[in-house]
Scaffold this motif. Structure first.
Motif, PDB file in Angstrom:
ATOM      1  N   THR A   1       0.840  -1.202   0.000  1.00  0.00           N
ATOM      2  CA  THR A   1       0.000   0.000   0.000  1.00  0.00           C
ATOM      3  C   THR A   1       0.869   1.244   0.000  1.00  0.00           C
ATOM      4  OG1 THR A   1      -1.744  -1.196   1.164  1.00  0.00           O
ATOM      5  CG2 THR A   1      -1.833   1.217   1.229  1.00  0.00           C
TER       6      THR A   1
ATOM      7  N   ASN B   1       2.254   1.830  -3.437  1.00  0.00           N
ATOM      8  CA  ASN B   1       1.250   2.335  -4.376  1.00  0.00           C
ATOM      9  C   ASN B   1       0.908   3.798  -4.101  1.00  0.00           C
ATOM     10  OD1 ASN B   1       0.196   0.360  -6.485  1.00  0.00           O
ATOM     11  ND2 ASN B   1       0.467  -0.912  -4.665  1.00  0.00           N
TER      12      ASN B   1
ATOM     13  N   MET C   1      -5.504   1.373 -10.172  1.00  0.00           N
ATOM     14  CA  MET C   1      -6.207   0.086 -10.219  1.00  0.00           C
ATOM     15  C   MET C   1      -6.100  -0.629  -8.876  1.00  0.00           C
ATOM     16  SD  MET C   1      -5.752  -1.494 -14.028  1.00  0.00           S
ATOM     17  CE  MET C   1      -3.966  -1.550 -14.002  1.00  0.00           C
ATOM     18  N   TYR C   2      -4.933  -0.555  -8.253  1.00  0.00           N
ATOM     19  CA  TYR C   2      -4.748  -1.162  -6.928  1.00  0.00           C
ATOM     20  C   TYR C   2      -5.748  -0.561  -5.936  1.00  0.00           C
ATOM     21  CZ  TYR C   2      -2.606  -2.014  -2.368  1.00  0.00           C
ATOM     22  OH  TYR C   2      -2.398  -2.358  -1.054  1.00  0.00           O
TER      23      TYR C   2
ATOM     24  N   CYS D   1      -8.528   1.119  -6.529  1.00  0.00           N
ATOM     25  CA  CYS D   1      -9.912   0.845  -6.912  1.00  0.00           C
ATOM     26  C   CYS D   1     -10.307  -0.579  -6.514  1.00  0.00           C
ATOM     27  CB  CYS D   1     -10.104   1.081  -8.412  1.00  0.00           C
ATOM     28  SG  CYS D   1     -11.832   1.048  -8.929  1.00  0.00           S
ATOM     29  N   GLN D   2      -9.425  -1.532  -6.743  1.00  0.00           N
ATOM     30  CA  GLN D   2      -9.712  -2.920  -6.374  1.00  0.00           C
ATOM     31  C   GLN D   2      -9.882  -3.089  -4.868  1.00  0.00           C
ATOM     32  OE1 GLN D   2      -6.540  -5.110  -8.243  1.00  0.00           O
ATOM     33  NE2 GLN D   2      -7.633  -5.218 -10.183  1.00  0.00           N
ATOM     34  N   ARG D   3      -9.185  -2.268  -4.108  1.00  0.00           N
ATOM     35  CA  ARG D   3      -9.325  -2.307  -2.642  1.00  0.00           C
ATOM     36  C   ARG D   3     -10.593  -1.618  -2.171  1.00  0.00           C
ATOM     37  NH1 ARG D   3      -4.720  -1.730   1.205  1.00  0.00           N
ATOM     38  NH2 ARG D   3      -5.963   0.036   1.877  1.00  0.00           N
ATOM     39  N   GLY D   4     -11.255  -0.883  -3.066  1.00  0.00           N
ATOM     40  CA  GLY D   4     -12.454  -0.140  -2.694  1.00  0.00           C
ATOM     41  C   GLY D   4     -12.149   1.251  -2.177  1.00  0.00           C
TER      42      GLY D   4
ATOM     43  N   PRO E   1     -14.854   3.919  -9.227  1.00  0.00           N
ATOM     44  CA  PRO E   1     -14.568   3.558 -10.620  1.00  0.00           C
ATOM     45  C   PRO E   1     -14.475   4.760 -11.556  1.00  0.00           C
ATOM     46  CG  PRO E   1     -16.223   2.083  -9.713  1.00  0.00           C
ATOM     47  CD  PRO E   1     -15.999   3.165  -8.689  1.00  0.00           C
TER      48      PRO E   1
ATOM     49  N   LEU F   1     -10.994   6.061 -11.275  1.00  0.00           N
ATOM     50  CA  LEU F   1     -10.099   5.168 -12.002  1.00  0.00           C
ATOM     51  C   LEU F   1     -10.157   5.461 -13.499  1.00  0.00           C
ATOM     52  CD1 LEU F   1      -8.178   2.725 -12.137  1.00  0.00           C
ATOM     53  CD2 LEU F   1     -10.238   1.283 -12.279  1.00  0.00           C
TER      54      LEU F   1
ATOM     55  N   ARG G   1      -7.215   6.187 -16.140  1.00  0.00           N
ATOM     56  CA  ARG G   1      -7.047   5.420 -17.374  1.00  0.00           C
ATOM     57  C   ARG G   1      -6.885   6.359 -18.566  1.00  0.00           C
ATOM     58  NH1 ARG G   1      -9.228   4.183 -21.849  1.00  0.00           N
ATOM     59  NH2 ARG G   1     -11.162   5.288 -21.405  1.00  0.00           N
TER      60      ARG G   1
END
Length: 85
Positions: A5, A8, A30-31, A33-36, A40, A43, A47
């Motif tokens: 963490t 990142n 992305m890391y 976002c995947q962790r909440g 999105p 993110l 992108r």
């Protein structure tokens, strides 16, 4: 905060301009976002900016008036060098 963490956070706080920095910031996004930890739609801004190394995703978020909570967390990290895990 664990080492992954922390790393990142360092990557996502990379200033715009360095070669491949946009892609690195997107990978870190992305890391989170995947962790909440990141919505999105935030993110998606990372992108879009991923191929634009000189573009600051935070500036884009502000212009599009989205991601205020993420901006606050990122600014806290930049100010203190730490953030909530």
């Amino acid at each position: 905060m664990d080492e992954e963490t922390r790393r990142n956070w360092e990557i996502i706080a990379t200033p715009p301009g360095a070669e491949w920095s946009g892609r690195a910031r997107y990978a870190a996004a992305m890391y989170f976002c995947q962790r909440g930890d990141m919505a999105p739609e935030v993110l998606e801004i990372y992108r879009i900016c991923s191929r634009l190394d000189a573009e600051d995703p935070v500036s884009v978020l502000r212009r599009w008036k989205t991601g205020a909570d993420w901006i606050e967390r990122l600014e806290a990290y930049r100010a203190d060098g730490a953030c909530e895990a």
